[in-house]
Write a protein that holds these residues in place. Structure first.
Motif, PDB file in Angstrom:
ATOM      1  N   VAL A  58      59.500  54.933  14.995  1.00  0.00           N
ATOM      2  CA  VAL A  58      60.304  55.872  15.776  1.00  0.00           C
ATOM      3  C   VAL A  58      61.726  56.012  15.250  1.00  0.00           C
ATOM      4  O   VAL A  58      62.471  56.892  15.694  1.00  0.00           O
ATOM      5  N   SER A  59      62.109  55.167  14.303  1.00  0.00           N
ATOM      6  CA  SER A  59      63.465  55.234  13.747  1.00  0.00           C
ATOM      7  C   SER A  59      63.439  54.685  12.336  1.00  0.00           C
ATOM      8  O   SER A  59      62.728  53.713  12.055  1.00  0.00           O
ATOM      9  N   SER A  60      64.232  55.320  11.461  1.00  0.00           N
ATOM     10  CA  SER A  60      64.343  54.836  10.081  1.00  0.00           C
ATOM     11  C   SER A  60      65.645  54.092   9.828  1.00  0.00           C
ATOM     12  O   SER A  60      65.738  53.301   8.889  1.00  0.00           O
ATOM     13  N   GLU A  82      59.758  50.091  14.877  1.00  0.00           N
ATOM     14  CA  GLU A  82      58.404  50.446  15.266  1.00  0.00           C
ATOM     15  C   GLU A  82      58.152  49.934  16.679  1.00  0.00           C
ATOM     16  O   GLU A  82      58.500  48.799  17.002  1.00  0.00           O
ATOM     17  N   LEU A  83      57.580  50.795  17.499  1.00  0.00           N
ATOM     18  CA  LEU A  83      57.235  50.397  18.852  1.00  0.00           C
ATOM     19  C   LEU A  83      55.764  50.053  18.934  1.00  0.00           C
ATOM     20  O   LEU A  83      54.918  50.795  18.418  1.00  0.00           O
ATOM     21  N   PHE A  84      55.471  48.939  19.569  1.00  0.00           N
ATOM     22  CA  PHE A  84      54.086  48.592  19.883  1.00  0.00           C
ATOM     23  C   PHE A  84      53.686  49.423  21.097  1.00  0.00           C
ATOM     24  O   PHE A  84      54.387  49.425  22.123  1.00  0.00           O
ATOM     25  N   VAL A  85      52.556  50.124  21.006  1.00  0.00           N
ATOM     26  CA  VAL A  85      52.163  51.063  22.049  1.00  0.00           C
ATOM     27  C   VAL A  85      50.714  50.839  22.435  1.00  0.00           C
ATOM     28  O   VAL A  85      49.825  50.754  21.575  1.00  0.00           O
ATOM     29  N   ALA A  86      50.463  50.742  23.735  1.00  0.00           N
ATOM     30  CA  ALA A  86      49.101  50.731  24.271  1.00  0.00           C
ATOM     31  C   ALA A  86      48.845  52.097  24.887  1.00  0.00           C
ATOM     32  O   ALA A  86      49.687  52.621  25.643  1.00  0.00           O
ATOM     33  N   ARG A  87      47.682  52.686  24.564  1.00  0.00           N
ATOM     34  CA  ARG A  87      47.342  54.017  25.078  1.00  0.00           C
ATOM     35  C   ARG A  87      45.909  54.030  25.576  1.00  0.00           C
ATOM     36  O   ARG A  87      45.050  53.335  25.027  1.00  0.00           O
ATOM     37  N   THR A  88      45.669  54.819  26.598  1.00  0.00           N
ATOM     38  CA  THR A  88      44.313  55.076  27.020  1.00  0.00           C
ATOM     39  C   THR A  88      43.809  56.322  26.296  1.00  0.00           C
ATOM     40  O   THR A  88      44.589  57.086  25.739  1.00  0.00           O
ATOM     41  N   VAL A  89      42.505  56.499  26.303  1.00  0.00           N
ATOM     42  CA  VAL A  89      41.908  57.667  25.655  1.00  0.00           C
ATOM     43  C   VAL A  89      42.398  58.928  26.360  1.00  0.00           C
ATOM     44  O   VAL A  89      42.458  58.977  27.589  1.00  0.00           O
ATOM     45  N   THR A 104      59.577  46.056  17.148  1.00  0.00           N
ATOM     46  CA  THR A 104      60.540  45.521  16.175  1.00  0.00           C
ATOM     47  C   THR A 104      61.578  44.630  16.845  1.00  0.00           C
ATOM     48  O   THR A 104      62.177  44.996  17.857  1.00  0.00           O
ATOM     49  N   ARG A 105      61.765  43.465  16.259  1.00  0.00           N
ATOM     50  CA  ARG A 105      62.807  42.530  16.700  1.00  0.00           C
ATOM     51  C   ARG A 105      63.778  42.306  15.550  1.00  0.00           C
ATOM     52  O   ARG A 105      63.635  42.853  14.472  1.00  0.00           O
ATOM     53  N   GLY A 106      64.772  41.447  15.778  1.00  0.00           N
ATOM     54  CA  GLY A 106      65.676  41.033  14.720  1.00  0.00           C
ATOM     55  C   GLY A 106      66.729  42.047  14.341  1.00  0.00           C
ATOM     56  O   GLY A 106      67.363  41.928  13.287  1.00  0.00           O
ATOM     57  N   ALA A 126      69.800  53.818  22.722  1.00  0.00           N
ATOM     58  CA  ALA A 126      68.861  53.681  21.605  1.00  0.00           C
ATOM     59  C   ALA A 126      67.426  53.628  22.113  1.00  0.00           C
ATOM     60  O   ALA A 126      66.516  54.196  21.485  1.00  0.00           O
ATOM     61  N   ALA A 127      67.204  52.971  23.234  1.00  0.00           N
ATOM     62  CA  ALA A 127      65.855  52.907  23.803  1.00  0.00           C
ATOM     63  C   ALA A 127      65.356  54.298  24.172  1.00  0.00           C
ATOM     64  O   ALA A 127      64.186  54.633  23.945  1.00  0.00           O
ATOM     65  N   VAL A 128      66.236  55.123  24.720  1.00  0.00           N
ATOM     66  CA  VAL A 128      65.850  56.489  25.080  1.00  0.00           C
ATOM     67  C   VAL A 128      65.525  57.294  23.827  1.00  0.00           C
ATOM     68  O   VAL A 128      64.530  58.041  23.789  1.00  0.00           O
ATOM     69  N   GLU A 129      66.334  57.166  22.786  1.00  0.00           N
ATOM     70  CA  GLU A 129      66.054  57.876  21.537  1.00  0.00           C
ATOM     71  C   GLU A 129      64.694  57.470  20.976  1.00  0.00           C
ATOM     72  O   GLU A 129      63.932  58.315  20.480  1.00  0.00           O
ATOM     73  N   ASP A 130      64.384  56.184  21.051  1.00  0.00           N
ATOM     74  CA  ASP A 130      63.064  55.709  20.592  1.00  0.00           C
ATOM     75  C   ASP A 130      61.941  56.380  21.369  1.00  0.00           C
ATOM     76  O   ASP A 130      60.923  56.790  20.797  1.00  0.00           O
TER      77      ASP A 130
END
Length: 284
Positions: free
Chosen positions: A9-11, A16-23, A69-71, A81-85
């Protein structure tokens, strides 16, 4: 039911966001924003997974949280920043207008998202959170709250703990403050064992550089935007006072307040059926 992936989501910085999605069903999309913030989304999967037949659920871990992403540098952990993500996530996933549910700290992020990109939000649910600032005397005289918070206070003052170990210990110690009904405590403690705790946001908080998540004059701004808003709360919430909810609804003509009895901060666990029914009816 959920598929899991990471989404860039950002360079700059690389996030990178970990995402869980349903079908994806034929119906709508709902973005769920967890609280903490040094928690992850997993404690919210149930009972929301029961909406999967009519909504595609998108449940990310915020930057620095869970398996995202951490660190990053401390100044990269901000509500803005969270909203932009999250907006970038919706873009990458090809989502136009979505329903948004923000829980606890995530409710503050959800308000920011609705104000930053109002065209992306169809309906807004602020769960176990507040739009108005919390008065300093909001919990005065509530002796049971003070008693239930004693264990958590001791953890935060324990200098032998740090990092995710500290965050997890505080969450476990605060269980009796977050869940009101003794019958729901086992379920809640089980969910805590599955959370990937971090302490990334704790560093800037303790350094005094973490900006407030609450948007300035949020009630007036949300009223002007006009999104349908559900304010969903537990009567015995010991984090955000339920007494503010009805007053908030008076300030936002498009808002509806629902306070669930015999439910604490984790109202979706204390009274899962009533909580879910309220959410489902609002989203129709």
């Amino acid at each position: 039911m959920f598929t899991e992936s990471t989404v860039a989501v950002s360079s700059e910085p690389a996030v990178e966001l970990f995402v869980a999605r349903t079908v994806r069903p034929a119906g709508r999309v709902m973005l769920v924003i967890h609280g903490g913030p040094d928690w992850d989304h997993t404690y919210l999967r149930k009972p929301l997974d029961q909406l999967a037949g009519c909504h595609q659920l998108i449940m990310p871990d915020l930057r620095g949280c869970g398996r995202s992403t951490r660190g990053l540098a401390d100044d990269q952990y901000t509500p803005a920043a969270a909203v932009e993500d999250l907006i970038a996530l919706l873009d990458v996933l090809g989502c136009g207008q979505v329903d948004v549910l923000g829980f606890s700290y995530g409710g503050l992020i959800a308000q920011r998202l609705a104000l930053a990109a109002p065209e992306r939000v169809r309906r807004l649910i602020i769960a176990s959170s507040n739009i108005l600032p919390v008065p300093s005397d909001a919990f005065d005289g509530w002796h049971e709250r003070a008693e239930r918070l004693t264990a958590e206070t001791a953890v935060w003052s324990d200098t032998s703990l740090s990092g995710p170990e500290l965050t997890r210990a505080a969450a476990v110690a605060s269980a009796r403050a977050n869940v009101w009904r003794p019958q729901a405590l086992g379920d809640y403690l089980g969910r805590l064992t599955r959370i990937h705790f971090t302490a990334e946001w704790l560093r800037p908080l303790r350094a005094g550089i973490l900006p407030t998540a609450r948007p300035e004059d949020s009630a007036r701004k949300l009223a002007a935007v006009g999104h349908p808003v559900l304010l969903l709360h537990g009567r015995q919430d010991m984090t955000f006072p339920a007494a503010l909810i009805e007053h908030t609804a008076e300030l936002i003509p498009s808002a509806r307040a629902v306070v669930i009895e015999e439910a604490g901060h984790m109202a979706h666990i204390d009274q899962s059926r009533e909580w879910l029914n309220t959410v489902a009816q609002f989203l129709r």
